[in-house]
Design a protein around this motif. Sequence first.
Motif, PDB file in Angstrom:
ATOM      1  N   MET A 127       0.711 -14.726 -33.397  1.00 26.01           N
ATOM      2  CA  MET A 127       0.685 -15.887 -34.293  1.00 26.01           C
ATOM      3  C   MET A 127       0.562 -17.191 -33.507  1.00 26.01           C
ATOM      4  O   MET A 127      -0.206 -18.078 -33.886  1.00 26.01           O
ATOM      5  CB  MET A 127       1.929 -15.913 -35.181  1.00 26.01           C
ATOM      6  CG  MET A 127       1.891 -17.068 -36.176  1.00 26.01           C
ATOM      7  SD  MET A 127       3.367 -17.124 -37.193  1.00 26.01           S
ATOM      8  CE  MET A 127       3.032 -18.595 -38.157  1.00 26.01           C
ATOM      9  N   ILE A 140      -2.404 -19.835 -33.727  1.00 21.22           N
ATOM     10  CA  ILE A 140      -2.157 -21.257 -34.032  1.00 21.22           C
ATOM     11  C   ILE A 140      -2.889 -22.119 -32.994  1.00 21.22           C
ATOM     12  O   ILE A 140      -3.533 -23.113 -33.335  1.00 21.22           O
ATOM     13  CB  ILE A 140      -0.635 -21.554 -34.039  1.00 21.22           C
ATOM     14  CG1 ILE A 140       0.023 -20.935 -35.279  1.00 21.22           C
ATOM     15  CG2 ILE A 140      -0.360 -23.059 -33.973  1.00 21.22           C
ATOM     16  CD1 ILE A 140       1.552 -21.012 -35.313  1.00 21.22           C
ATOM     17  N   GLN A 187      -6.685 -22.792 -33.370  1.00 24.49           N
ATOM     18  CA  GLN A 187      -7.162 -23.458 -34.590  1.00 24.49           C
ATOM     19  C   GLN A 187      -8.229 -24.540 -34.367  1.00 24.49           C
ATOM     20  O   GLN A 187      -9.162 -24.632 -35.164  1.00 24.49           O
ATOM     21  CB  GLN A 187      -5.982 -23.986 -35.408  1.00 24.49           C
ATOM     22  CG  GLN A 187      -5.173 -22.800 -35.943  1.00 24.49           C
ATOM     23  CD  GLN A 187      -4.047 -23.176 -36.877  1.00 24.49           C
ATOM     24  OE1 GLN A 187      -4.090 -22.866 -38.050  1.00 24.49           O
ATOM     25  NE2 GLN A 187      -3.036 -23.838 -36.369  1.00 24.49           N
ATOM     26  N   THR A 215      -1.890 -17.143 -49.051  1.00 27.67           N
ATOM     27  CA  THR A 215      -2.362 -18.316 -48.311  1.00 27.67           C
ATOM     28  C   THR A 215      -3.775 -18.711 -48.759  1.00 27.67           C
ATOM     29  O   THR A 215      -4.092 -19.905 -48.863  1.00 27.67           O
ATOM     30  CB  THR A 215      -2.317 -18.004 -46.800  1.00 27.67           C
ATOM     31  OG1 THR A 215      -0.935 -17.920 -46.428  1.00 27.67           O
ATOM     32  CG2 THR A 215      -2.998 -19.054 -45.973  1.00 27.67           C
ATOM     33  N   GLU A 230      -7.998 -12.177 -36.749  1.00 30.64           N
ATOM     34  CA  GLU A 230      -6.615 -12.642 -36.921  1.00 30.64           C
ATOM     35  C   GLU A 230      -5.724 -11.407 -36.966  1.00 30.64           C
ATOM     36  O   GLU A 230      -5.859 -10.574 -37.864  1.00 30.64           O
ATOM     37  CB  GLU A 230      -6.501 -13.450 -38.219  1.00 30.64           C
ATOM     38  CG  GLU A 230      -5.238 -14.277 -38.311  1.00 30.64           C
ATOM     39  CD  GLU A 230      -5.248 -15.153 -39.568  1.00 30.64           C
ATOM     40  OE1 GLU A 230      -5.248 -16.380 -39.430  1.00 30.64           O
ATOM     41  OE2 GLU A 230      -5.243 -14.591 -40.687  1.00 30.64           O
ATOM     42  N   THR A 287      -2.977 -18.056 -40.268  1.00 30.51           N
ATOM     43  CA  THR A 287      -2.883 -19.414 -39.704  1.00 30.51           C
ATOM     44  C   THR A 287      -4.287 -19.996 -39.533  1.00 30.51           C
ATOM     45  O   THR A 287      -4.749 -20.789 -40.342  1.00 30.51           O
ATOM     46  CB  THR A 287      -2.127 -19.412 -38.358  1.00 30.51           C
ATOM     47  OG1 THR A 287      -2.748 -18.471 -37.478  1.00 30.51           O
ATOM     48  CG2 THR A 287      -0.657 -19.102 -38.556  1.00 30.51           C
ATOM     49  N   LYS A 288      -4.971 -19.515 -38.486  1.00 30.28           N
ATOM     50  CA  LYS A 288      -6.294 -20.101 -38.206  1.00 30.28           C
ATOM     51  C   LYS A 288      -7.286 -19.805 -39.324  1.00 30.28           C
ATOM     52  O   LYS A 288      -8.174 -20.608 -39.603  1.00 30.28           O
ATOM     53  CB  LYS A 288      -6.824 -19.628 -36.847  1.00 30.28           C
ATOM     54  CG  LYS A 288      -7.003 -18.133 -36.706  1.00 30.28           C
ATOM     55  CD  LYS A 288      -7.588 -17.785 -35.340  1.00 30.28           C
ATOM     56  CE  LYS A 288      -7.794 -16.288 -35.200  1.00 30.28           C
ATOM     57  NZ  LYS A 288      -8.558 -15.932 -34.002  1.00 30.28           N
ATOM     58  N   LYS A 335       5.049 -19.436 -45.559  1.00 32.23           N
ATOM     59  CA  LYS A 335       5.171 -19.023 -44.152  1.00 32.23           C
ATOM     60  C   LYS A 335       6.626 -18.735 -43.819  1.00 32.23           C
ATOM     61  O   LYS A 335       6.953 -17.764 -43.154  1.00 32.23           O
ATOM     62  CB  LYS A 335       4.660 -20.137 -43.218  1.00 32.23           C
ATOM     63  CG  LYS A 335       3.159 -20.217 -43.106  1.00 32.23           C
ATOM     64  CD  LYS A 335       2.620 -19.092 -42.264  1.00 32.23           C
ATOM     65  CE  LYS A 335       1.180 -18.763 -42.597  1.00 32.23           C
ATOM     66  NZ  LYS A 335       0.915 -18.234 -43.924  1.00 32.23           N
ATOM     67  N   THR A 381      -0.659 -28.965 -42.018  1.00 35.22           N
ATOM     68  CA  THR A 381      -0.208 -27.568 -42.088  1.00 35.22           C
ATOM     69  C   THR A 381       0.319 -27.072 -40.742  1.00 35.22           C
ATOM     70  O   THR A 381       1.234 -26.248 -40.692  1.00 35.22           O
ATOM     71  CB  THR A 381      -1.388 -26.653 -42.521  1.00 35.22           C
ATOM     72  OG1 THR A 381      -1.849 -27.082 -43.804  1.00 35.22           O
ATOM     73  CG2 THR A 381      -0.982 -25.212 -42.595  1.00 35.22           C
ATOM     74  N   GLN A 430       3.463 -24.245 -39.672  1.00 30.66           N
ATOM     75  CA  GLN A 430       3.264 -22.911 -39.094  1.00 30.66           C
ATOM     76  C   GLN A 430       4.184 -22.725 -37.885  1.00 30.66           C
ATOM     77  O   GLN A 430       4.850 -21.692 -37.732  1.00 30.66           O
ATOM     78  CB  GLN A 430       1.812 -22.750 -38.633  1.00 30.66           C
ATOM     79  CG  GLN A 430       0.764 -22.915 -39.735  1.00 30.66           C
ATOM     80  CD  GLN A 430      -0.653 -23.065 -39.192  1.00 30.66           C
ATOM     81  OE1 GLN A 430      -0.855 -23.493 -38.046  1.00 30.66           O
ATOM     82  NE2 GLN A 430      -1.634 -22.715 -40.017  1.00 30.66           N
ATOM     83  N   CYS A 454       7.368 -20.101 -37.447  1.00 27.20           N
ATOM     84  CA  CYS A 454       7.304 -19.150 -36.333  1.00 27.20           C
ATOM     85  C   CYS A 454       8.562 -19.273 -35.478  1.00 27.20           C
ATOM     86  O   CYS A 454       9.198 -18.273 -35.117  1.00 27.20           O
ATOM     87  CB  CYS A 454       6.040 -19.441 -35.520  1.00 27.20           C
ATOM     88  SG  CYS A 454       5.800 -18.325 -34.161  1.00 27.20           S
TER      89      CYS A 454
END
Length: 369
Positions: free
Chosen positions: A9, A13, A16, A59, A152, A158-159, A242, A338, A342, A346
């Motif tokens: 994760m 992130i 991104q 999401t 992913e 996330t991305k 999340k 956002t 995230q 996490c």
Amino acid sequence: EKGGHDWFMLKEIAEQPQAVADTLLGRLSDEGDLVLDEMRLSDQELRDIDKVFVVSCGTSYHAGLIAKYAIEHWTRIPVEVEVASEFRYRDPVLDRSTLVVVISQSGETMDTLMALRHAKEQKARVLAICNVNGSTIPRESDAVLYTHAGPEIAVASTKSFLAQIVACYLVGLILAQVRGIKYADEVAVIVRELQKLPEAVAQVLTQMEPVRELGRSMADAGTILFLGRHVGFPVALEGALKLKELAYIHAEGFAAGELKHGPIAVIDEGTPVVVIAPSPRGRSLLHGKVVSNIQEVRARGARTIVIAEEGDEDVVPYADHLIRVPRTPTLLAPVVTTVPLQVLACEIAATRGYDVDQPRNLAKSVTVE
Ligand code: M6R
């Protein structure tokens, strides 16, 4: 394989800025025209559309909510957003001039696939926004716009979410372009500003250490609330999702204006409340209202965590913790706001000792209805 990160994760992130850049790549000409021939819908077909539905789950549904603000504002075409599991069971009004945009990272989500099939039976045109090449949802759709986020692995999106938001902007802009709205000042500005997003996301990522520290201090919270208005509202929903899925903490996202209609009653001494502030005074009519909302929750004992644009000084007196993001046009702000949410989820999950990449009870793609 995690590129030096503790979790997939965190790696995703960090990827991104690239996911956003790759999703824009080759789709905007130097003159600011959108080049989306790959989508397989003619200009005439796009001009005939008089109503848009965005249908997705989790999401991807939050990306759809953001799409509504942008597409309606730029094109004046009405947009409805719905979770896929509800869509077909209420017999929505669909016809040939309806565009149904289905959003799915995996392209295999059964709820979304069944909604797509229903839309096609009703003769609507279906456009998929998808991250996995050749998966079922794009194969069954009339048109496809791929997000280029790359694979992913972590269960939490996330991305792919940031890439979906960008793809939604492109859909709004192409609908505006075929209607001849492209030279309207605002749309031209947006096309330029889109190209700055990868850099803006990269900048947010350089400032995440205090957010991780904050996350460590929030690991024992019993409930965490997220507030936003306008495009900040779907971001609040995403922040809460999340947190639920990774940290197993009760969390809820609210439209900040709804607070006084009930939810404010749950706020207690020390309840963490994360607020996504809109663009500062002068650029958003909502800013002053959100500042009042922050004051209201703080007066009832909340610990306020405020995400606000650089230079927004109005929020400073009411923020117990302030997280800064770079300036963007209001409609593009979710791409930057956002990211801290995230990282926060996490870190809270990791502090509580959970497997961030493989949360309990969840699968990366949900292939049952
Ligand atoms: O693959 P999809 O985008 O269709 O998946 C939809 C949801 O299942 C997905 O976004 C889910 O909510 C994620 N676990 C969110 O992090």
